[in-house]
Write a protein that holds these residues in place. Structure first.
Motif, PDB file in Angstrom:
ATOM      1  N   LEU A   1       0.838  -1.191   0.000  1.00 13.08           N
ATOM      2  CA  LEU A   1       0.000   0.000   0.000  1.00 13.08           C
ATOM      3  C   LEU A   1       0.875   1.245   0.000  1.00 13.08           C
ATOM      4  N   LEU A   2       0.430   2.252  -0.728  1.00  9.25           N
ATOM      5  CA  LEU A   2       1.099   3.540  -0.775  1.00  9.25           C
ATOM      6  C   LEU A   2       0.246   4.558  -0.026  1.00  9.25           C
ATOM      7  N   ALA A   3       0.903   5.463   0.662  1.00  8.30           N
ATOM      8  CA  ALA A   3       0.214   6.523   1.398  1.00  8.30           C
ATOM      9  C   ALA A   3       0.227   7.793   0.556  1.00  8.30           C
ATOM     10  N   TRP A   4      -0.966   8.232   0.173  1.00  7.09           N
ATOM     11  CA  TRP A   4      -1.105   9.510  -0.520  1.00  7.09           C
ATOM     12  C   TRP A   4      -1.299  10.560   0.568  1.00  7.09           C
ATOM     13  N   GLU A   5      -0.383  11.493   0.703  1.00  8.62           N
ATOM     14  CA  GLU A   5      -0.515  12.559   1.696  1.00  8.62           C
ATOM     15  C   GLU A   5      -1.426  13.643   1.126  1.00  8.62           C
ATOM     16  N   LEU A   6      -2.568  13.837   1.767  1.00  8.59           N
ATOM     17  CA  LEU A   6      -3.583  14.787   1.303  1.00  8.59           C
ATOM     18  C   LEU A   6      -3.541  16.055   2.145  1.00  8.59           C
ATOM     19  N   ARG A   7      -3.597  17.195   1.499  1.00 10.81           N
ATOM     20  CA  ARG A   7      -3.564  18.481   2.191  1.00 10.81           C
ATOM     21  C   ARG A   7      -4.550  19.443   1.537  1.00 10.81           C
ATOM     22  N   ASN A   8      -4.947  20.436   2.330  1.00 11.53           N
ATOM     23  CA  ASN A   8      -5.721  21.577   1.830  1.00 11.53           C
ATOM     24  C   ASN A   8      -7.002  21.174   1.105  1.00 11.53           C
ATOM     25  N   ALA A   9      -7.830  20.382   1.773  1.00  8.35           N
ATOM     26  CA  ALA A   9      -9.135  20.031   1.203  1.00  8.35           C
ATOM     27  C   ALA A   9      -9.994  21.290   1.110  1.00  8.35           C
ATOM     28  N   GLU A  10     -10.543  21.529  -0.059  1.00  3.96           N
ATOM     29  CA  GLU A  10     -11.410  22.686  -0.286  1.00  3.96           C
ATOM     30  C   GLU A  10     -12.779  22.203  -0.731  1.00  3.96           C
ATOM     31  N   PRO A  11     -13.783  22.261   0.176  1.00  4.85           N
ATOM     32  CA  PRO A  11     -15.133  21.833  -0.206  1.00  4.85           C
ATOM     33  C   PRO A  11     -15.654  22.672  -1.375  1.00  4.85           C
ATOM     34  N   ILE A  12     -16.426  22.024  -2.232  1.00  2.00           N
ATOM     35  CA  ILE A  12     -17.053  22.710  -3.364  1.00  2.00           C
ATOM     36  C   ILE A  12     -18.529  22.334  -3.389  1.00  2.00           C
ATOM     37  N   ALA A  13     -19.306  23.076  -4.155  1.00  2.00           N
ATOM     38  CA  ALA A  13     -20.726  22.735  -4.300  1.00  2.00           C
ATOM     39  C   ALA A  13     -20.813  21.350  -4.931  1.00  2.00           C
ATOM     40  N   PRO A  14     -21.538  20.413  -4.285  1.00  2.99           N
ATOM     41  CA  PRO A  14     -21.621  19.042  -4.818  1.00  2.99           C
ATOM     42  C   PRO A  14     -22.202  19.003  -6.224  1.00  2.99           C
ATOM     43  N   THR A  15     -21.551  18.228  -7.082  1.00  2.14           N
ATOM     44  CA  THR A  15     -22.054  18.015  -8.439  1.00  2.14           C
ATOM     45  C   THR A  15     -22.028  16.519  -8.717  1.00  2.14           C
ATOM     46  N   TYR A  16     -23.120  16.019  -9.285  1.00  2.00           N
ATOM     47  CA  TYR A  16     -23.255  14.583  -9.521  1.00  2.00           C
ATOM     48  C   TYR A  16     -22.464  14.145 -10.750  1.00  2.00           C
ATOM     49  N   HIS A  17     -21.754  13.022 -10.598  1.00  2.00           N
ATOM     50  CA  HIS A  17     -21.037  12.383 -11.701  1.00  2.00           C
ATOM     51  C   HIS A  17     -21.073  10.875 -11.477  1.00  2.00           C
TER      52      HIS A  17
END
Length: 127
Positions: A101-117
């Motif tokens: 397993l590889l660890a993806w280091e995630l930073r600076n999450a910016e919520p956005i208006a939800p859009t369906y896909h």
């Protein structure tokens, strides 16, 4: 922008900034990068202790920076919101096929208006 479909509740935890490590057996082709997080329809039973926001199903919830990717360690499991009950032995840091397993280091999450896909496997291009 590229998007990553993530099972619930992990997508919601990434969007809220609580989950700062994503565990995968592969890495994005370019790091660092900014990607969108898509909440998949599937629910990961390892996340039953977390609230599940059913309104998030199928939506892009946020964008997040993938700062670095490296081999995962046991310490990453806390930042990935996995409890010690899911860590049985050294094989826990590999998937069911024995891949590291590889660890993806995630930073600076910016919520956005939800859009369906409709989600896809791997990183996929948002229209």
């Amino acid at each position: 922008m590229k998007a990553l479909t993530v099972k619930r509740p992990w997508a919601n935890l990434i969007a809220s900034g609580q989950k700062t490590i994503e565990l995968r057996t592969w890495a994005p082709s370019e790091v660092p990068c900014r990607i969108a997080i898509h909440a998949g329809q599937a629910f990961d039973r390892r996340g039953t202790e977390f609230d599940d926001n059913l309104d998030s199903i199928g939506n892009i919830l946020c964008t997040v920076e993938v700062r670095h990717v490296r081999p995962a360690t046991y310490l990453d499991c806390v930042a990935a919101c996995l409890s010690s009950a899911h860590l049985r032995d050294a094989r826990s840091l590999a998937n069911s096929k024995g891949r590291q397993l590889l660890a993806w280091e995630l930073r600076n999450a910016e919520p956005i208006a939800p859009t369906y896909h409709i989600g896809k496997l791997g990183l996929w291009q948002l229209p």
